[in-house]
Design a protein around this motif. Structure first.
Motif, PDB file in Angstrom:
ATOM      1  N   GLN A 116       0.746  -1.412  -0.168  1.00  0.00           N
ATOM      2  CA  GLN A 116      -0.121   0.018   0.154  1.00  0.00           C
ATOM      3  C   GLN A 116       0.900   1.409  -0.270  1.00  0.00           C
ATOM      4  N   SER A 176       1.049   3.927  -3.042  1.00  0.00           N
ATOM      5  CA  SER A 176       0.465   5.341  -2.969  1.00  0.00           C
ATOM      6  C   SER A 176       1.632   6.420  -3.282  1.00  0.00           C
ATOM      7  N   ASP A 196      -3.335   0.504  -8.167  1.00  0.00           N
ATOM      8  CA  ASP A 196      -3.341  -1.136  -8.357  1.00  0.00           C
ATOM      9  C   ASP A 196      -1.525  -1.435  -8.887  1.00  0.00           C
TER      10      ASP A 196
END
Lengths: 232, 114
Positions: A30, A34, A40
Motif C-alpha cells: 500500500q 500510494s 493498483d
C-alpha cells in the motif's frame, strides 16, 4: 503504553508471526503504490527488451555527458544548482515508441504517458531519440512533426515541425519538452511523431524495428509542489 | 541506534525485508529486488526519553526541560525513526513506460526515543 491504551507497534507485536508478516507486506504494498500514485500494481503487456533498455540508458548517459561538457557543468551527473534535500520527488521516464500508421513517404510513432504521472508531475525536459538508417551517401531531408490530439480528441494538430538533413546512419535527438509539457497540461496521454521523407528513401528508421535501435522519449519530471498558501 | 534482537523490550529497529519476487511484483519492478521495510518498536521508559543522540529531535530539548522541572508532567516517550533514506525504484508504469524515481524517507535506518 498505559493499560488499556492501544499502541500501534505493540498491537503488531501481539499478532501471531504469520499474521504479522501478512500485515507488514500489505502495508509495504500500500505504501509503495500510494507513493507512486498507482491505484493498483500495473499489468505489463509488452515488457521492453533488455537490449533496448540498456541501449536507451547508455544513450541518455552519453547525451547528458555531452550536454554537461558543452555547458561546462560537472559531468558526474550531478546538477550543480540542485540543492540536495529539497525533498521533491523526481522521475525519469523512458517511453518506447508504438508503431502507428505509415505510407510510402511517412511513418507515425506513438508515445503514451500515464494518467497518474501526467496528473501529479511537471515536465522538466524531454528528448526524442531516433536512430536513422540512411539509404546511401549524400544528405536526406526528413520532416519531423509532433502531433497532439486537439481538444475534441478526434483530430490531431501539429504542435511543431522540424526539418532535418540526415547525412549518416546513427542516433539523433530532438527536444520535445514543450510538446510533452502541453500534453501533460491538457491531461492528454499520447504524443504522435510523424517522420516524412522523400519518395525513394522508404523507412527512415532501422528496418525490422531492431530492438536496441527503437525510438524512445526520455523525460525528466518533478512532483508538483502542493499549492502553498502564504499566511501572514 | 539499536537493532532488535531476541526478546529486547527496549526501543529498537526491527528489520523486515519484502522480496518482490515472493509477492509476485518482480515483473513490473525492474530494480531493486525488494524493499527493506524496517520499523521501530519497543518501550521508551522515561529515563531513556530524550537522551541526546537517541532521538535527535526537537522534542528532546522540550522533554529535558519538562523532566528537569516536573517529571510527572512529562508525556510518554515514543520509539520513532530518527534516520531514514529514500527507496530508489525502476519500474514499468501502466503504459509499459519505464520510470525511475527515489521515494523519500521510505527506509528506516535508525530508531530512538523522542
Amino acid at each position: 503504553a498505559p493499560k488499556g491504551v492501544w499502541c500501534p507497534a505493540c498491537g503488531l507485536a501481539a499478532l501471531a508471526p504469520t499474521t504479522q508478516r501478512d500485515v507488514l507486506i500489505a502495508l509495504a504494498k500500500q505504501s509503495i503504490l500510494s507513493k507512486l500514485h498507482l491505484p493498483d500494481r500495473p499489468n505489463i503487456t509488452q515488457p521492453t527488451s533488455r537490449g533496448a533498455l540498456l541501449t536507451a540508458l547508455r544513450r541518455m548517459r552519453a547525451q547528458r555527458t555531452d550536454m554537461a561538457i558543452s555547458q561546462g557543468m560537472p559531468h558526474d551527473g550531478s546538477i550543480p544548482n540542485w540543492h540536495p534535500g529539497m525533498g521533491v520527488q523526481e522521475y525519469e521516464i523512458l517511453s518506447f515508441a508504438e508503431s502507428g500508421s505509415s505510407t510510402s513517404r511517412s511513418v507515425r510513432l506513438h508515445f503514451r504517458f500515464t494518467g497518474e504521472l501526467a496528473g501529479s508531475t511537471e515536465i522538466l525536459q524531454a528528448t526524442l531519440y531516433l536512430f536513422w538508417a540512411v539509404p546511401g551517401p549524400g544528405t536526406h531531408p526528413v520532416t519531423v512533426r509532433l502531433l497532439q490530439p486537439d481538444l475534441t480528441g478526434l483530430n490531431r494538430t501539429v504542435a511543431s515541425e522540424t526539418r532535418l538533413e540526415v547525412q549518416r546512419a546513427g542516433w539523433a535527438t530532438l527536444d520535445v519538452g514543450r510538446a510533452v509539457q502541453s500534453l501533460f497540461s491538457q491531461g492528454s496521454q499520447r504524443l504522435t511523431v510523424e517522420l516524412e521523407v522523400a519518395e525513394d528513401w522508404g523507412s527512415p528508421l532501422l528496418a525490422g524495428h531492431s530492438d536496441s535501435h527503437w525510438p524512445f522519449v526520455a523525460a525528466q519530471a518533478r512532483a508538483r509542489m502542493p499549492h502553498r498558501v502564504q499566511r501572514r | 541506534s539499536i537493532d532488535c534482537s531476541g526478546d529486547s523490550q527496549m526501543c529498537c529497529r526491527k528489520e523486515f525485508f519484502v522480496d518482490f519476487k515472493e509477492i509476485g511484483w518482480e515483473d513490473w519492478i525492474i530494480q531493486p529486488e525488494g524493499y527493506h521495510m524496517n520499523y521501530c518498536a519497543g518501550l521508551c521508559p522515561l529515563h531513556m526519553a530524550g537522551i541526546p543522540g537517541l532521538a535527535a529531535s526537537f522534542h528532546t530539548a522540550v522533554l529535558n526541560l519538562l523532566k528537569a522541572n516536573n517529571a510527572d508532567a512529562a508525556v510518554d516517550s515514543c520509539c520513532v525513526p530518527t534516520q531514514r533514506r529514500p527507496l530508489s525504484l525502476l519500474y514499468y508504469d501502466r503504459d509499459s513506460n519505464i520510470v525511475k524515481t527515489d521515494i523519500p524517507d521510505m527506509i528506516v535506518d535508525a530508531c530512538g526515543c523522542t
